[in-house]
Design a protein around this motif. Sequence first.
Motif, PDB file in Angstrom:
ATOM      1  N   THR A 176       4.663   3.444   0.839  1.00 18.23           N
ATOM      2  CA  THR A 176       6.295   3.477   0.470  1.00 18.23           C
ATOM      3  C   THR A 176       7.042   3.063   1.791  1.00 18.23           C
ATOM      4  O   THR A 176       6.375   3.320   2.986  1.00 18.23           O
ATOM      5  CB  THR A 176       6.625   4.821  -0.144  1.00 18.23           C
ATOM      6  OG1 THR A 176       6.206   5.654   1.047  1.00 18.23           O
ATOM      7  CG2 THR A 176       5.989   5.079  -1.365  1.00 18.23           C
ATOM      8  N   GLY A 177       7.921   2.382   1.892  1.00 12.98           N
ATOM      9  CA  GLY A 177       8.685   2.299   2.951  1.00 12.98           C
ATOM     10  C   GLY A 177       8.178   1.044   3.768  1.00 12.98           C
ATOM     11  O   GLY A 177       8.431   1.223   5.091  1.00 12.98           O
ATOM     12  N   ALA A 220       0.766  -1.251  -0.066  1.00  7.42           N
ATOM     13  CA  ALA A 220      -0.027  -0.136  -0.083  1.00  7.42           C
ATOM     14  C   ALA A 220       0.956   1.192   0.156  1.00  7.42           C
ATOM     15  O   ALA A 220       0.698   2.152  -0.842  1.00  7.42           O
ATOM     16  CB  ALA A 220      -0.929   0.008   1.205  1.00  7.42           C
ATOM     17  N   GLY A 223       8.740  -2.127   3.115  1.00  6.62           N
ATOM     18  CA  GLY A 223       9.418  -3.487   2.882  1.00  6.62           C
ATOM     19  C   GLY A 223       9.982  -4.114   3.757  1.00  6.62           C
ATOM     20  O   GLY A 223      10.207  -5.413   3.810  1.00  6.62           O
ATOM     21  N   ASP A 224      10.500  -3.454   5.086  1.00  6.70           N
ATOM     22  CA  ASP A 224      11.159  -3.952   5.989  1.00  6.70           C
ATOM     23  C   ASP A 224      10.656  -5.085   6.754  1.00  6.70           C
ATOM     24  O   ASP A 224      10.973  -6.225   6.996  1.00  6.70           O
ATOM     25  CB  ASP A 224      11.345  -3.201   7.286  1.00  6.70           C
ATOM     26  CG  ASP A 224      12.324  -2.078   6.729  1.00  6.70           C
ATOM     27  OD1 ASP A 224      13.061  -2.002   5.909  1.00  6.70           O
ATOM     28  OD2 ASP A 224      11.873  -0.812   6.964  1.00  6.70           O
TER      29      ASP A 224
END
Lengths: 158, 132, 93
Positions: B121-122, B119, B124-125
């Motif tokens: 950004t950021g 959904a 992914g972690d």
Amino acid sequence: MLPYPLLSASLVLMWLALNGFTLGHLILGSIVAVFTSWGMASLRPAKPRMPKWYLLPKLVAIVLYDIVRSNIAVASILVAGRGKRFKSGFITVPLDLQSPTALAVLAVVVTSTPGTAWLEYNSLSRTVLIHVLDLVDEAEWQALIKGRYEALLMEIFE
Amino acid sequence: MSTIEHAADLPAWAALAVSFFLVIGAGLTLIGTIGFVRLPTFYERIHAPTLGTSWGTGGIVMASMIFFTVLSTRLVVHEILIGIFVTVTTPVTLMLLARATLHRDRVEGNPGVPGEAPAETGEGDGAAAGAD
Amino acid sequence: MSQMILSWSMMFAQVCLVVAMALAALRMSRGPRAQDRVLALDTLYVNSMLLLMVFGIRTGKVIYFEASLVIGMLGFVATVALAKFLMRGEVIE
């Protein structure tokens, strides 16, 4: 007569390359190219726009250099094998590119450099999911893709 | 081990260049395939064959182009076509396969796969998969 | 001297590619899942294409290059069809 001149020209060239450079094959290849471009025109009316096509060699040079560099990097990872640990993972990169042609070129570039693979593009949130083999720093990879490839592609296609 | 008859009048530098590119191309292809067998998860394995399709193909195409251009037995066009063809088609097959795998993993609910429609950004972690 | 190096490097390239094909076949038989087998089939196609190109250099015949083009094209179509099958469960919709 010729809705897609670049497509027709490359079709004639490929026909001649495969069959030999003679006058007969030139005529035959031209007929094939003209009819194929008519068929193409009835399939997809949207033409890709490339206002700054003269920047393409720069893109090709950058990509070739990166392919050589990442080949060496991935080969050393694979040869080192179990001994050296590496961490792979998924990253999402937000993209500002709109043109489908530019996205296709970006996908080809990202996938054909070893070590990164383009998994899927989400057209709603305009993000792309990329798998990286040697993921050290996520922000660094995002900056690499956005700064190194996307900026240049934006300049070429938009 | 016999020498190659039709390459008898190939100059030494060309023979060395052809040998170099052949060894590089075939060696990188072999390394890629070794990695393909050794890597633990599918998403890591998808990177290994790109070695063979980028510089593996590139090296052998270069070797063939140098060989036949110096000997000038025929026009060098087939190699360029093969190179362009491999460069264009490999991303298509890899992308289709990766999307099919993502779809299958999501349907089966396997762990370590980012969810449908990432959904924001950021994010992914949390979804990053470990090395094995 | 350079002729010897050339013929030995061709031998080396052929051996490398054959071993690579064997490893891809090993991965294809080992799996563990369908997508691994399809990826192994694609790798097998690319490697056999490269092997045919080395044959072409070795014999100096154009016919091997035509053959490797055909193999590359067949491999592409086969992998796309199989990936589509994995995605949807059927090839033609």
